[in-house]
Design an enzyme around this catalytic site. Structure first.
Site, PDB file in Angstrom:
ATOM      1  N   SER A 121       0.882  -0.956  -0.288  1.00 45.71           N
ATOM      2  CA  SER A 121       0.396   0.314   0.173  1.00 45.71           C
ATOM      3  C   SER A 121       0.847   1.362  -0.153  1.00 45.71           C
ATOM      4  O   SER A 121       0.534   2.250  -0.099  1.00 45.71           O
ATOM      5  CB  SER A 121      -1.183   0.283   1.601  1.00 45.71           C
ATOM      6  OG  SER A 121      -0.162   0.110   2.427  1.00 45.71           O
ATOM      7  N   THR A 158     -39.553  25.782 -11.108  1.00 45.23           N
ATOM      8  CA  THR A 158     -40.391  24.729 -11.269  1.00 45.23           C
ATOM      9  C   THR A 158     -41.091  23.724 -12.355  1.00 45.23           C
ATOM     10  O   THR A 158     -41.482  24.283 -12.799  1.00 45.23           O
ATOM     11  CB  THR A 158     -41.558  24.526 -10.187  1.00 45.23           C
ATOM     12  OG1 THR A 158     -43.026  24.838 -10.808  1.00 45.23           O
ATOM     13  CG2 THR A 158     -41.813  25.631  -8.135  1.00 45.23           C
ATOM     14  N   HIS A 159     -40.426  22.454 -12.529  1.00 49.69           N
ATOM     15  CA  HIS A 159     -40.417  21.637 -13.434  1.00 49.69           C
ATOM     16  C   HIS A 159     -39.379  22.339 -14.506  1.00 49.69           C
ATOM     17  O   HIS A 159     -39.732  22.124 -15.754  1.00 49.69           O
ATOM     18  CB  HIS A 159     -41.799  21.228 -14.201  1.00 49.69           C
ATOM     19  CG  HIS A 159     -42.197  21.499 -12.452  1.00 49.69           C
ATOM     20  ND1 HIS A 159     -43.113  19.685 -12.547  1.00 49.69           N
ATOM     21  CD2 HIS A 159     -43.473  21.990 -11.731  1.00 49.69           C
ATOM     22  CE1 HIS A 159     -44.136  20.042 -11.166  1.00 49.69           C
ATOM     23  NE2 HIS A 159     -43.639  21.077 -11.179  1.00 49.69           N
ATOM     24  N   SER A 184     -13.250  26.353 -27.677  1.00 45.70           N
ATOM     25  CA  SER A 184     -13.581  25.046 -28.542  1.00 45.70           C
ATOM     26  C   SER A 184     -12.916  25.432 -29.616  1.00 45.70           C
ATOM     27  O   SER A 184     -11.941  25.890 -30.318  1.00 45.70           O
ATOM     28  CB  SER A 184     -15.172  24.840 -29.850  1.00 45.70           C
ATOM     29  OG  SER A 184     -14.893  23.882 -30.352  1.00 45.70           O
ATOM     30  N   LYS A 244     -17.337  29.646 -29.510  1.00 49.25           N
ATOM     31  CA  LYS A 244     -18.097  28.947 -28.501  1.00 49.25           C
ATOM     32  C   LYS A 244     -17.148  30.402 -27.506  1.00 49.25           C
ATOM     33  O   LYS A 244     -15.847  29.924 -27.131  1.00 49.25           O
ATOM     34  CB  LYS A 244     -17.678  27.318 -28.464  1.00 49.25           C
ATOM     35  CG  LYS A 244     -18.812  26.686 -29.395  1.00 49.25           C
ATOM     36  CD  LYS A 244     -19.811  26.833 -29.052  1.00 49.25           C
ATOM     37  CE  LYS A 244     -19.826  25.462 -28.950  1.00 49.25           C
ATOM     38  NZ  LYS A 244     -20.572  24.773 -28.289  1.00 49.25           N
ATOM     39  N   ASN A 282     -17.266  27.719 -23.356  1.00 46.87           N
ATOM     40  CA  ASN A 282     -17.794  26.506 -22.947  1.00 46.87           C
ATOM     41  C   ASN A 282     -17.616  26.481 -21.464  1.00 46.87           C
ATOM     42  O   ASN A 282     -16.605  26.931 -21.147  1.00 46.87           O
ATOM     43  CB  ASN A 282     -17.274  25.394 -23.421  1.00 46.87           C
ATOM     44  CG  ASN A 282     -17.522  25.431 -24.592  1.00 46.87           C
ATOM     45  OD1 ASN A 282     -18.125  25.702 -25.609  1.00 46.87           O
ATOM     46  ND2 ASN A 282     -16.779  24.435 -25.685  1.00 46.87           N
ATOM     47  N   GLU A 341     -19.057  21.791 -15.756  1.00 47.92           N
ATOM     48  CA  GLU A 341     -19.343  20.745 -16.164  1.00 47.92           C
ATOM     49  C   GLU A 341     -18.660  19.287 -15.734  1.00 47.92           C
ATOM     50  O   GLU A 341     -19.166  18.462 -15.566  1.00 47.92           O
ATOM     51  CB  GLU A 341     -19.013  20.330 -17.359  1.00 47.92           C
ATOM     52  CG  GLU A 341     -20.379  21.287 -18.456  1.00 47.92           C
ATOM     53  CD  GLU A 341     -19.982  21.483 -20.085  1.00 47.92           C
ATOM     54  OE1 GLU A 341     -18.843  20.750 -20.638  1.00 47.92           O
ATOM     55  OE2 GLU A 341     -20.570  22.408 -20.792  1.00 47.92           O
ATOM     56  N   LYS A 351      -8.406   3.069   1.510  1.00 51.08           N
ATOM     57  CA  LYS A 351      -7.319   4.340   1.099  1.00 51.08           C
ATOM     58  C   LYS A 351      -7.933   5.348  -0.172  1.00 51.08           C
ATOM     59  O   LYS A 351      -7.977   6.653  -0.548  1.00 51.08           O
ATOM     60  CB  LYS A 351      -6.143   4.846   1.555  1.00 51.08           C
ATOM     61  CG  LYS A 351      -5.827   3.530   3.010  1.00 51.08           C
ATOM     62  CD  LYS A 351      -5.084   3.386   3.582  1.00 51.08           C
ATOM     63  CE  LYS A 351      -5.031   2.624   4.868  1.00 51.08           C
ATOM     64  NZ  LYS A 351      -5.868   1.660   4.485  1.00 51.08           N
TER      65      LYS A 351
HETATM   66  N1  ARG Z   1      -1.666  -1.221   4.694  1.00 50.80           N
HETATM   67  C1  ARG Z   1      -2.503  -2.074   5.443  1.00 50.80           C
HETATM   68  C2  ARG Z   1      -4.104  -1.272   5.321  1.00 50.80           C
HETATM   69  O1  ARG Z   1      -3.705  -0.270   4.650  1.00 50.80           O
HETATM   70  C3  ARG Z   1      -2.232  -1.444   7.524  1.00 50.80           C
HETATM   71  C4  ARG Z   1      -2.413  -2.789   7.662  1.00 50.80           C
HETATM   72  C5  ARG Z   1      -1.940  -3.688   7.547  1.00 50.80           C
HETATM   73  N2  ARG Z   1      -1.997  -4.870   8.717  1.00 50.80           N
HETATM   74  C6  ARG Z   1      -1.878  -5.832   8.765  1.00 50.80           C
HETATM   75  N3  ARG Z   1      -2.419  -7.160   9.326  1.00 50.80           N
HETATM   76  N4  ARG Z   1      -1.371  -6.566   7.145  1.00 50.80           N
HETATM   77  O2  ARG Z   1      -4.878  -1.144   6.531  1.00 50.80           O
END
Ligand code: ARG
Length: 458
Positions: free
Chosen positions: A22, A154-155, A276, A282, A284, A289, A324
């Site tokens: 991670s 409205t609408h 554009s 144009k 835009n 958007e 995450k």
């Molecule tokens: N990278 C892990 C997470 O985001 C950290 C915790 C890891 N814990 C484990 N028991 N492998 O959750």
């Protein structure tokens, strides 16, 4: 080198390592990871689990790592498993054996739960500050446009005249509720999971309340299994962000409509529009958007995290690592959109004359014509019918109610007198609406004063 290599005998598989790692995304909270570790060893020393000297060495090492990461002299190793392993390895490299005591009485499960909370808490504060700036911008526009008339819909059909202040006030209310949601989340999540260990606490005599206070939490969490597997606050945040984006998206949609050639209620600043490549005429509304479009991404984060969590038995499971990237992307997206949107509305110009003309046609004063009859003793249902006939008559002739002669009015109902013109003028239609929450400038002004006071206390 893995933190947990001891039990393993086989060679590592690179594909598995990359799938499991991670570091590419959790390096984002290196600061919080170090902050949490410093609090942890401070508590360990207070409890005499580490000596003061060991604590000082570890704190100095961690502080040095933080400084070097911030000034760029230390790079995060992309081959590390996660930010926790990276910081610990860097510490041991710097201060040697004593660095190996950092992880006493702690697991990565409570560590990551802590890091994420610390990170999210800071992000909530930043998001709330951006929302406050948006509210200030909306309030400024309201104060400048208490008497800038526009049609209310409205609408998407013209309904009754309102003002720009009134229309923007509706969004003020929405974003104010959004601020409230963020502060509610912060209150509920502000408990410290550190010391929960892997799932069942530890046998070391930790002082968890002390760690909590060092990190400005209200208290320590009360159940160690929940501590390491609670992601409710992320779901609440994703939901709050989805709501913020929904509000921004509705507002964007209106801006896109108002900016169209058919409406021309507003003109966007060049800086917030694009051209554009083929059509030279144009200009835009791309920013509006994009804000509308990015709403889908944030909704996606909410659906994703809810789905990820739904089948996870207690306590920590690796699925939770998936919280995450989603949340980080949703947070970045939401913050970026609030900021850009604020810039866009603070620079756009209102075409007051066009809006006023638009408010005057489309029979936006038909209700007021009916109310006129009611004030002269006609039951509302009959008045409604009479004005319906007036509208049909006008449609046939291609005129508006104000263009009718008194004779024409009286041919449909003898109740009409000369004062009907005043009663259905745009100014009257807006100014007479003075019940709380209505567009009448006198009441709207009071509301803006309340808003001002609210913002001053935020
Ligand atoms: N990278 C892990 C997470 O985001 C950290 C915790 C890891 N814990 C484990 N028991 N492998 O959750």
């Amino acid at each position: 080198m893995k933190l947990w290599g001891g039990r393993f005998t086989k060679e590592e598989n690179e594909l598995v390592n990359r799938f499991n790692a991670s570091i590419s995304f959790d390096q984002r909270f290196y600061k919080q990871d170090i902050q949490g570790s410093i609090a942890h060893v401070t508590m360990l020393a207070k409890q005499q689990i580490l000596t003061d000297q060991e604590k000082d060495q570890i704190v100095a090492g961690l502080t040095g790592i933080l400084t070097d990461l911030e000034n760029g002299s230390l790079q995060i190793d992309p081959g590390a498993e996660d930010i926790h392993s990276f910081v610990e390895a860097a510490l041991i490299e710097r201060i040697g054996e004593v660095g190996k005591k950092l992880h006493t009485g702690r697991s990565r499960n409570d560590q990551v739960a802590l890091d994420m909370k610390l990170y999210v808490r800071d992000e909530i504060d930043e998001m709330a500050a951006l929302l406050k700036a948006l509210l200030e911008t909306i309030l400024k526009i309201m104060k400048e446009n208490l008497e800038t008339y526009m049609p209310g819909f409205t609408h998407l059909q013209k309904a009754q005249p309102v003002t720009v202040a009134h229309h923007f006030g509706a969004y003020f209310e929405m974003f104010l509720r959004d601020c409230g949601r963020l502060s509610d989340i912060k209150k509920r999540m502000n408990t410290c999971p550190l010391g929960a260990g892997a799932l069942a606490g530890t046998t070391y005599p930790l002082d968890r309340e002390y760690t909590a206070s060092l990190l400005s939490f209200d208290c320590a969490t009360r159940n160690s299994m929940d501590s390491v597997s609670d992601r409710d606050y992320l779901i609440e945040l994703a939901s709050a962000m989805a709501t913020i984006m929904m509000h921004l998206s509705r507002f964007s949609e209106e801006i896109i409509i108002w900016n169209s050639n058919e409406y021309q209620f507003i003109e966007l600043d060049d800086a917030y529009s694009t051209g554009s490549s083929i059509m030279p005429q144009k200009k835009n509304p791309d920013i509006a958007e994009l804000v509308r479009g990015k709403t889908g991404r944030v909704y996606g984060a909410l659906t994703s995290i809810l789905t990820t969590m739904k089948g996870i038995p207690l306590a920590y499971n690796k699925d939770m690592q998936e919280d995450k990237e989603l949340l980080f992307d949703a947070i970045d997206t939401t913050k970026g959109c609030i900021q850009l949107f604020t810039g866009m509305i603070s620079t756009m110009k209102f075409n007051a004359e066009i809006m006023k003309k638009s408010a005057m046609n489309g029979f936006t004063n038909a209700t007021d014509a009916a109310d006129y009859l009611v004030k002269h003793g006609v039951p509302f249902r009959d008045a409604h019918g009479i004005v319906g006939k007036l509208v049909l008559y006008c449609l046939d002739k291609g005129i508006s109610l104000d263009d009718m002669s008194l004779d024409e009015f009286r041919s449909i109902s003898p109740v009409f007198e000369e004062d009907i013109y005043e009663a259905i003028s745009l100014k009257t239609c807006v100014e007479k609406r003075t019940t709380l929450g209505a567009p009448g400038p006198s009441v709207m002004k009071q509301v803006t004063e309340e808003y001002e006071a609210l913002l001053n206390n935020m």
